[in-house]
Scaffold this active site. Structure first.
Site, PDB file in Angstrom:
ATOM      1  CG  ASP A   1     -66.128 -38.094  11.208  1.00  0.00           C
ATOM      2  OD1 ASP A   1     -65.110 -37.441  10.915  1.00  0.00           O
ATOM      3  OD2 ASP A   1     -66.088 -39.176  11.829  1.00  0.00           O
TER       4      ASP A   1
ATOM      5  CG  HIS B   1     -71.940 -35.908   6.351  1.00  0.00           C
ATOM      6  ND1 HIS B   1     -70.998 -36.324   7.252  1.00  0.00           N
ATOM      7  CD2 HIS B   1     -72.495 -34.772   6.887  1.00  0.00           C
ATOM      8  CE1 HIS B   1     -70.955 -35.509   8.274  1.00  0.00           C
ATOM      9  NE2 HIS B   1     -71.865 -34.553   8.094  1.00  0.00           N
TER      10      HIS B   1
ATOM     11  N   GLY C   1     -58.684 -23.784  -6.387  1.00  0.00           N
ATOM     12  CA  GLY C   1     -58.864 -22.503  -7.047  1.00  0.00           C
ATOM     13  C   GLY C   1     -57.554 -22.008  -7.632  1.00  0.00           C
TER      14      GLY C   1
ATOM     15  CB  SER D   1     -61.591 -30.846 -10.004  1.00  0.00           C
ATOM     16  OG  SER D   1     -61.942 -29.918 -11.005  1.00  0.00           O
TER      17      SER D   1
ATOM     18  NE  ARG E   1     -44.972 -25.749 -11.852  1.00  0.00           N
ATOM     19  CZ  ARG E   1     -45.113 -24.653 -12.608  1.00  0.00           C
ATOM     20  NH1 ARG E   1     -44.890 -23.449 -12.076  1.00  0.00           N
ATOM     21  NH2 ARG E   1     -45.474 -24.750 -13.875  1.00  0.00           N
TER      22      ARG E   1
END
Length: 493
Positions: A467, A463, A435, A410, A302
């Site tokens: 799976d 779910h 994070g 997100s 980057r």
């Protein structure tokens, strides 16, 4: 002489034959005969009627039309009025902006459909307006005919992709509401700006370039206000001796007076959309999976590509790489890019990868999406993200930007934190949260301790149809693309 007397008598008789059409209490009394109107001023009628003062003029009365809020779509039945661009008594033309409204999905500028005068505003700022109900009353010219009831309803609001016409010096200029607002804020006449878009449409870049020529520099966007804690003054607190324990301040004995009152506000706008979406999300059984990613090579890549992107006028963040890697993973695991019907009987595999990106704005949490990521390059994604972020900060995102998502990411790490528990946005079946990137010690292949750029990722999946093994395999593939970014070249199309 007899002929003159007879003529005067016939005129008096003709004056008595006129029929009253309407009496206005405010200024005059109108008498109508055939296609003409005899107008008598009150004072002349009361005191000087012996002089037989009267004149004729054609009938010309305005027609009041109720300008209604049309169906915006997406099941929206109400919006909040955020700003009025007109007031009672203002003259408006077709395509002039009337007001800005905000639904639980987007902010939209409502434009006029008629030429006329604003006679009444049905709502105040922050009031809730309902679809099919009048927004304003407009007095239009009766000589041009009265529109039918269907025509009275205003046209559907336009997104950022649709053009807004503005009459300037005899010709029509194409510009979006956001561009017009930017020009207005900087006192720029659109007629003086050369448009470089399709059909000479004026773009945001055209306004910025015009500003650069006038001022020598492009005005940066207003930074978001941040709360900065006040710094302690050195003279206020004397330094404690090193050899003595720090003194504990004594508690204040007198009670603290507090005069605040509770405040109740209605849930509106994007917050209302969050309530609705999260309530539906509680019905989904979530499966969580977390891992850590070594982004050392991606950080280096980057840094090499940032100057190239800046030369093209685009800010390059990590998010375009995350989004493209996710799209490559969805090609291998399409169940994550699917939706489940309400009866849990059918699964729909989506052909397009419309990957949503959660954004924190002054209006609240919004999730616009980048359309068709599967056919976009990393640079294409960066360009689209820049556009969505600019519109999101200005509160100008259209409904098309905020709907149609198939998968969501997100980047909560831009604010802080490492792991999260993201909540799925129905009807999607998976979501990921990242994070912050941290410099941490790690062992390399030779057993040596090295400095590594580590980021944690947290996934949530429905779910009922996904799976744990599928989610883990997808995460491993996504991780491999980011830890070895050059490997993405083999699968890029």
């Amino acid at each position: 002489m007899a002929a003159v007397t007879a003529l005067r008598s016939s005129c008096r008789a003709a004056g008595r034959l006129v029929c009253i059409h309407r009496v206005r209490s405010c200024s005059s009394i109108r008498f109508i005969k055939s296609k003409y109107v005899c107008v008598f001023d009150k004072s002349a009628f009361k005191f000087s009627h012996q002089q037989r003062l009267f004149r004729t003029s054609a009938v010309s009365c305005g027609q009041i039309v109720q300008f209604k809020l049309s169906d915006i779509g997406e099941g929206i039945t109400e919006v909040t009025v955020k700003e009025w661009y007109v007031k009672e008594g203002d003259s408006v033309s077709q395509f002039d902006s009337i007001c800005e409204v905000q639904s639980d999905k987007a902010s939209v500028t409502i434009t006029s459909r008629y030429d006329g005068i604003i006679r009444k505003l049905h709502y105040s700022i922050d009031d809730t307006a309902f679809v099919g109900k009048p927004l304003v009353d407009i007095e239009i010219d009766a000589s041009k005919g009265v529109a039918s009831e269907e025509d009275v309803v205003e046209t559907p609001p336009m997104s950022h992709e649709e053009h807004t016409h503005q009459e300037i010096k005899g010709h029509k200029t194409l510009a979006t509401p956001a561009v017009r607002r930017l020009a207005m804020e900087n006192n720029i006449k659109l007629s003086e700006v050369v448009g470089t878009g399709k059909d000479n449409r004026i773009l945001k870049e055209d306004i910025l370039n015009y500003l650069a020529k006038q001022t020598g520099a492009i005005l940066p966007p207003s930074p978001k206000a941040e709360i900065v804690p006040p710094q302690r003054r050195a003279e206020a607190v004397p330094a404690a001796p090193k050899d003595k324990a720090r003194k504990i301040p004594l508690p204040v004995s007198r009670p603290i007076a507090f005069a605040g009152k509770d405040k109740t506000e209605p849930v509106t706008g994007f917050q209302k959309a969050m309530v609705k979406t999260m309530s539906a999300a509680l019905k989904i059984p979530h499966f969580g999976y977390s891992d850590e990613i070594d982004l050392t090579q991606l950080v280096q890549l980057r840094e090499e590509l940032k100057p190239v992107a800046e030369m093209r006028g685009v800010k390059l963040s990590f998010m375009p790489f995350f989004i493209k890697a996710a799209s490559l993973g969805l090609l291998q695991y399409p169940i994550l890019n699917a939706s489940l019907d309400e009866n849990c009987q059918n699964v729909t595999y989506k052909a397009s990868h419309n990957i949503g990106v959660a954004m924190d704005t002054e209006q609240g949490l919004i999730v616009p999406n980048v359309k068709n990521v599967q056919v976009c390059s990393v640079f294409d994604i960066a360009v689209e993200l820049n556009r969505l972020q600019s519109l999101g900060s200005a509160g100008q995102l259209g409904t098309s930007d905020l709907t149609g998502g198939t998968f969501t990411l997100s980047n909560i790490g831009t604010i802080g934190g490492t792991y999260a528990k993201p909540v799925i946005l129905p009807p999607e079946v998976a979501i990921g949260a990242f994070g912050k990137i941290q410099v941490l010690p790690r062992f390399n292949s030779k057993g040596e301790v090295v400095k590594a750029q580590i980021m944690n990722v947290s996934w949530s999946a429905d779910h009922r149809i996904i799976d744990g093994a599928t989610m883990a395999r997808f995460s491993n593939l996504w991780k491999s693309y980011l830890e070895n970014p050059t490997s993405m070249l083999l699968d890029l199309k």
